[in-house]
Enzyme design. Sequence first.
Site, PDB file in Angstrom:
ATOM      1  N   LYS A  53       0.709  -1.097   0.024  1.00  0.00           N
ATOM      2  CA  LYS A  53       0.031   0.030  -0.126  1.00  0.00           C
ATOM      3  C   LYS A  53       0.861   1.246   0.022  1.00  0.00           C
ATOM      4  O   LYS A  53       0.421   2.384  -0.367  1.00  0.00           O
ATOM      5  CB  LYS A  53      -1.057  -0.088   1.102  1.00  0.00           C
ATOM      6  CG  LYS A  53      -1.953  -1.364   1.208  1.00  0.00           C
ATOM      7  CD  LYS A  53      -2.464  -1.819   0.029  1.00  0.00           C
ATOM      8  CE  LYS A  53      -3.608  -2.695   0.049  1.00  0.00           C
ATOM      9  NZ  LYS A  53      -3.134  -3.980   0.506  1.00  0.00           N
ATOM     10  N   TYR A 265     -12.003 -14.713   3.624  1.00  0.00           N
ATOM     11  CA  TYR A 265     -11.226 -13.720   3.843  1.00  0.00           C
ATOM     12  C   TYR A 265     -10.551 -13.664   5.035  1.00  0.00           C
ATOM     13  O   TYR A 265     -11.335 -13.972   6.237  1.00  0.00           O
ATOM     14  CB  TYR A 265     -11.513 -12.360   3.453  1.00  0.00           C
ATOM     15  CG  TYR A 265     -10.650 -11.109   4.127  1.00  0.00           C
ATOM     16  CD1 TYR A 265     -10.000 -10.706   2.861  1.00  0.00           C
ATOM     17  CD2 TYR A 265     -10.674 -10.512   5.153  1.00  0.00           C
ATOM     18  CE1 TYR A 265      -8.957  -9.755   3.363  1.00  0.00           C
ATOM     19  CE2 TYR A 265      -9.909  -9.652   5.620  1.00  0.00           C
ATOM     20  CZ  TYR A 265      -8.906  -9.232   4.633  1.00  0.00           C
ATOM     21  OH  TYR A 265      -8.347  -8.426   4.903  1.00  0.00           O
ATOM     22  N   TYR A 291      -2.809 -12.879   3.279  1.00  0.00           N
ATOM     23  CA  TYR A 291      -2.590 -12.593   1.440  1.00  0.00           C
ATOM     24  C   TYR A 291      -1.453 -13.134   1.123  1.00  0.00           C
ATOM     25  O   TYR A 291      -1.383 -14.496   0.454  1.00  0.00           O
ATOM     26  CB  TYR A 291      -1.934 -10.916   1.511  1.00  0.00           C
ATOM     27  CG  TYR A 291      -3.219  -9.976   1.828  1.00  0.00           C
ATOM     28  CD1 TYR A 291      -4.168  -9.579   1.030  1.00  0.00           C
ATOM     29  CD2 TYR A 291      -3.329  -9.442   3.155  1.00  0.00           C
ATOM     30  CE1 TYR A 291      -5.303  -8.993   1.202  1.00  0.00           C
ATOM     31  CE2 TYR A 291      -4.636  -8.579   3.163  1.00  0.00           C
ATOM     32  CZ  TYR A 291      -5.396  -8.070   2.516  1.00  0.00           C
ATOM     33  OH  TYR A 291      -6.250  -7.367   2.612  1.00  0.00           O
TER      34      TYR A 291
END
Length: 336
Positions: A53, A265, A291
Amino acid sequence: MSRIASTTVLHKIPLAFLPTPLEPLSRLSAHLGGPEIWVKRDDCTGLGGGGNKTRKLEYLMAAAVAAGADTVITAGALQSNHARQTAAAAARQGLRCILVLAAAVPGRGTCYDANGNMLLDRLFGAEMHLFPTGADLDAEMAKICADVSASGATPYLIPIGGSNGIGALAYAVAMEELDLQCREHALAFDHIVTATGSGGTQAGMIVGARLAGIAAPIHGISVSASSADMQAKLERIAEQTLELLPGAGGARPILVDDTFVGPGYGQPTDAMWEALSTCARLEGLLLDPVYTGKAMAGLFAYIRSGRVGAQERVLFWHTGGAQGLFGYEDYLTPKA
Ligand SMILES: *Cc1c(COP(=O)(O)O)cnc(C)c1O
């Protein structure tokens, strides 16, 4: 000047250590019996613990400042790495940061609610608004945005994961960085594998690969959405990115695989745990449960099935997230 910089209308605020290192993982290659595995270390972007990010925030924070904002607002799960990096970027830029966070993962313990990224968000001085699983975070962000405006401040809204054209642009530019490193090392990759969540990273890579002339297929390992939903999302973000980068035409198939999501998730799988612990023990390399652990599980499976051949060379694009490990203490503590 680079191909992308010369066509880019947007500026960035430097926040990341770039270029990030490109390293071979030779013990992991030997363990898996074949392909030459390299890792692109975007876990080492530096700011506030680093991660993918930060590249996006270089452009998004510049857009916020250009818009005259004094407050940034974004959203995510409690253990969002994006929220943590936004909080750090806002601290560094002297902006107020409001995080709109949802529990998102059922069955996690108190470490998920308070440790890891949550602890760091507090440390960076972010204001946190917490919502239950299933809350409409976009709607909550819009409400808070309206309240902040009404109070006389100037908010700037960063979408979940920083995944719009501006954020994804960073990963189009990152492909030029990779291209340059490949030339330096005199190597080419047959495959690129990365985790895909809100989509900006993979969408940007796809656009950037066209511009940089990188032909390797980019395999996105979905951590939440179905392949079909993710594909539509990636196409939308790639289009937004192309509007900022005219000339990057020539569509290529978008590869995204939802096989490794597991129950949902942020919910651990055995394959994720195997990949995460193998990388830790053979390479001293930290992955995360949400992730990169699942993306690496995907790479392991591709190697074992021959989809990535034993004579090929593959790049694992590490997107960070190890701070989230501390939200999974209960799961990671050996049970034996
Ligand atoms: C957000 C995130 C991703 C996914 O990137 P997107 O651009 O949201 O698809 C991958 N890995 C980590 C560690 C992340 O925090």
